[in-house]
Design an enzyme around this catalytic site. Structure first.
Site, PDB file in Angstrom:
ATOM      1  N   GLU A 266     -79.902  80.935  51.528  1.00 24.84           N
ATOM      2  CA  GLU A 266     -78.739  80.053  51.296  1.00 24.84           C
ATOM      3  C   GLU A 266     -77.511  80.680  51.911  1.00 24.84           C
ATOM      4  O   GLU A 266     -76.657  80.016  52.473  1.00 24.84           O
ATOM      5  CB  GLU A 266     -78.534  79.856  49.796  1.00 24.84           C
ATOM      6  CG  GLU A 266     -77.414  78.880  49.431  1.00 24.84           C
ATOM      7  CD  GLU A 266     -76.042  79.529  49.309  1.00 24.84           C
ATOM      8  OE1 GLU A 266     -75.964  80.779  49.318  1.00 24.84           O
ATOM      9  OE2 GLU A 266     -75.032  78.802  49.258  1.00 24.84           O
TER      10      GLU A 266
ATOM     11  N   HIS B  65     -69.852  88.499  46.833  1.00 25.62           N
ATOM     12  CA  HIS B  65     -70.397  89.006  48.107  1.00 25.62           C
ATOM     13  C   HIS B  65     -70.079  90.485  48.312  1.00 25.62           C
ATOM     14  O   HIS B  65     -69.952  90.956  49.452  1.00 25.62           O
ATOM     15  CB  HIS B  65     -69.884  88.179  49.284  1.00 25.62           C
ATOM     16  CG  HIS B  65     -70.548  86.839  49.372  1.00 25.62           C
ATOM     17  ND1 HIS B  65     -70.393  85.982  50.431  1.00 25.62           N
ATOM     18  CD2 HIS B  65     -71.395  86.209  48.513  1.00 25.62           C
ATOM     19  CE1 HIS B  65     -71.106  84.877  50.241  1.00 25.62           C
ATOM     20  NE2 HIS B  65     -71.717  84.990  49.070  1.00 25.62           N
TER      21      HIS B  65
HETATM   22  N1  DTR Z   1     -71.535  79.301  48.740  1.00 25.97           N
HETATM   23  C1  DTR Z   1     -71.933  79.939  47.510  1.00 25.97           C
HETATM   24  C2  DTR Z   1     -70.784  80.218  46.577  1.00 25.97           C
HETATM   25  C3  DTR Z   1     -69.912  79.066  46.391  1.00 25.97           C
HETATM   26  C4  DTR Z   1     -68.666  78.959  46.846  1.00 25.97           C
HETATM   27  N2  DTR Z   1     -68.151  77.746  46.464  1.00 25.97           N
HETATM   28  C5  DTR Z   1     -69.071  77.083  45.768  1.00 25.97           C
HETATM   29  C6  DTR Z   1     -69.057  75.836  45.150  1.00 25.97           C
HETATM   30  C7  DTR Z   1     -70.205  75.387  44.481  1.00 25.97           C
HETATM   31  C8  DTR Z   1     -71.330  76.207  44.437  1.00 25.97           C
HETATM   32  C9  DTR Z   1     -71.335  77.477  45.059  1.00 25.97           C
HETATM   33  C10 DTR Z   1     -70.209  77.898  45.714  1.00 25.97           C
HETATM   34  C11 DTR Z   1     -72.587  81.250  47.809  1.00 25.97           C
HETATM   35  O1  DTR Z   1     -71.909  82.154  48.303  1.00 25.97           O
HETATM   36  O2  DTR Z   1     -73.778  81.384  47.517  1.00 25.97           O
HETATM   37 ZN    ZN Z   2     -73.016  83.754  48.111  1.00 25.68          ZN
HETATM   38 ZN    ZN Z   3     -74.588  81.506  45.878  1.00 30.58          ZN
END
Ligand code: DTR
Ligand code: ZN
Ligand code: ZN
Ligand code: CA
Length: 434
Positions: free
Chosen positions: A167, A282
């Site tokens: 992901e 992260h």
């Molecule tokens: N992209 C996801 C974390 C993330 C950032 N904004 C949102 C909104 C809704 C769900 C997840 C996220 C990650 O870093 O896995």
């Molecule tokens: Zn992430």
């Molecule tokens: Zn995530």
């Protein structure tokens, strides 16, 4: 011999209980209304997080795509689901020249044409263990799946769970899953629930505002707790629900925040501090210390509430004409097959495409068993084929497309124990014709 409360004192091996008799609901019919979800023990969820942390520690400090820590994470989750009686499969894909893995787990039973799915990405970034992002979602849906098995829950709809790879590299695993799902299979997905970061240390309570039914289900749950929620605005496209939404599947989910800063108004609403919802987003500090237990608990329970509500039995059990046999039939250990029979009569034409086959087998190792439905003409419909390993019993309603079979005649439930040790018996067998 188990005497069903609904049975009149009919002798012999076949009892006919007419749900339509005199218009009265059969005695013992469950009241209308969805079954309530059990509490999800947050200690269990945290144990899964501790296990994922250990996996990261033993594999170079992360659980990222293409690294050993990710495959070890997939194997860990799969083993628990196999032991609980799920039908699991690993879906492989390649990205950046390395192999990625999705894990799909189906809970046997329910209407195969109406599937409710919950999913979370299991991969971390390379910089850390990824416990909040996204061990939290992965562990919460794992424990919910285990709670379904523990309770023997048999919803109207079919339940499926997914753990996605890569992901963090752009929703790669979930896109692969959806792209390889036939259009007919996509149409069966009546809802996909996504959980990515649901235990942030400085949490907010965000609900995805995509499908209104799913959104309302979550909002109602938190309203019942007296916890205010906000619409998740960070992110269309920011997690795996986007892969499903992009092909028209209704989606929803929960989120407790990432690197954005909690406003003073949100501090007043939720407590915490006017800093990042997750200051370790992260980063290498995204460890088991990077979790707010209250948020993890509330969101885990909200997941269970949504799963039970959206898939649940909101009506009384299938009414119609029930043919039932509750005579106990011993199943010889690692031996010959045995059968329990019902004689169907008075039904016009063929059996339905959604014949409800109630199986009640008491056994100490369901993975030993092969269970088939045999139609009057001898046609065999396999219901269970040795899945579920050490989990006990097979007590569920299967939906069988028996539309090519003449309804009247002798139907049999056949059970065979194909491995030594562990024993059991057929406790009951019933067919419901709508
Ligand atoms: N992209 C996801 C974390 C993330 C950032 N904004 C949102 C909104 C809704 C769900 C997840 C996220 C990650 O870093 O896995
Ligand atoms: Zn992430
Ligand atoms: Zn995530
Ligand atoms: Ca709980």
């Amino acid at each position: 011999m188990k005497l069903s409360a609904r049975l009149s004192a009919l002798a012999g091996s076949t009892a006919l209980v007419l749900g339509a008799l005199a218009g009265a609901a059969p005695a013992g019919a469950a009241p209308a209304g969805a079954t309530a979800a059990p509490d999800i023990p947050v200690a269990n969820v945290k144990q899964h997080l501790a296990d994922l942390q250990s996996i990261a520690t033993a594999n170079g400090g992360n659980r990222a795509h293409g690294r050993t820590g990710y495959k070890a994470s997939i194997d860990f989750v799969k083993a628990k689901l196999d032991a609980a009686g799920y039908t699991t499969s690993i879906q492989q894909f390649t990205y950046n020249g390395t192999t990625g893995y999705n894990l799909i787990a189906d809970w046997p039973g329910g209407d195969p044409n109406q599937v409710i799915m919950a999913g979370s990405h299991l991969d971390s970034v390379t910089s850390g263990a990824g416990i909040n992002d996204n061990g939290s979602g992965s562990a919460a849906i794992l424990e919910t799946a285990l709670a379904v098995a523990r309770s023997g829950y048999q919803p109207d709809k079919h339940l499926r769970f997914g753990w996605w790879g890569a992901e963090e590299l752009g929703l790669v695993g979930s896109k692969h899953y959806v792209n390889n799902l036939a259009t007919t299979e996509r149409a069966k997905l009546k809802g996909y629930l996504n959980f990515d970061m649901i235990g942030s240390p400085n949490p907010g309570y965000f609900v995805y505002d995509d499908d209104p039914t799913i959104e309302t289900t979550f909002k109602n749950y938190f309203a019942g707790l007296g916890v205010p929620t906000e619409i998740e605005t960070e992110g269309d496209g920011r997690s795996d629900h986007a892969s499903f939404k992009n092909v028209g599947i209704p989606v929803g989910g929960l989120f407790t925040g990432a690197s954005r800063v909690k406003s003073s108004a949100q501090v007043a609403k939720w407590g915490g501090t006017a800093t990042a919802f997750d200051r370790c987003y992260h980063s290498s500090c995204d460890t088991t210390a990077n979790i707010n237990d209250t948020a993890l608990d509330r969101n885990s329970d909200a997941i269970a509430h949504a799963i039970w509500t959206l898939s649940g039995t909101t009506t009384t059990p299938p009414t119609g004409t029930v043919f039932e046999n509750t005579a106990d039939v011993a199943i010889p250990d690692n031996g010959a097959a045995v059968t329990s029979s019902v004689t169907v009569s008075g039904v016009t034409g063929n059996a339905p495409a959604t014949l409800a086959v109630g199986v009640d087998i008491v056994h100490t190792w369901r993975g030993d068993l092969i269970v088939d439905l045999i139609a009057p003409d001898g046609s065999v419909y396999n219901l269970h084929n040795r899945t579920g390993s050490s989990a006990d019993n097979i007590q569920q309603t299967f939906t069988v497309n028996a539309s090519s079979e003449v309804a009247n005649g002798v139907w049999k439930l056949r059970a065979q124990d194909t491995a030594s040790a562990d024993t059991g018996y057929i406790n009951g067998f019933k067919l419901t014709f709508p």
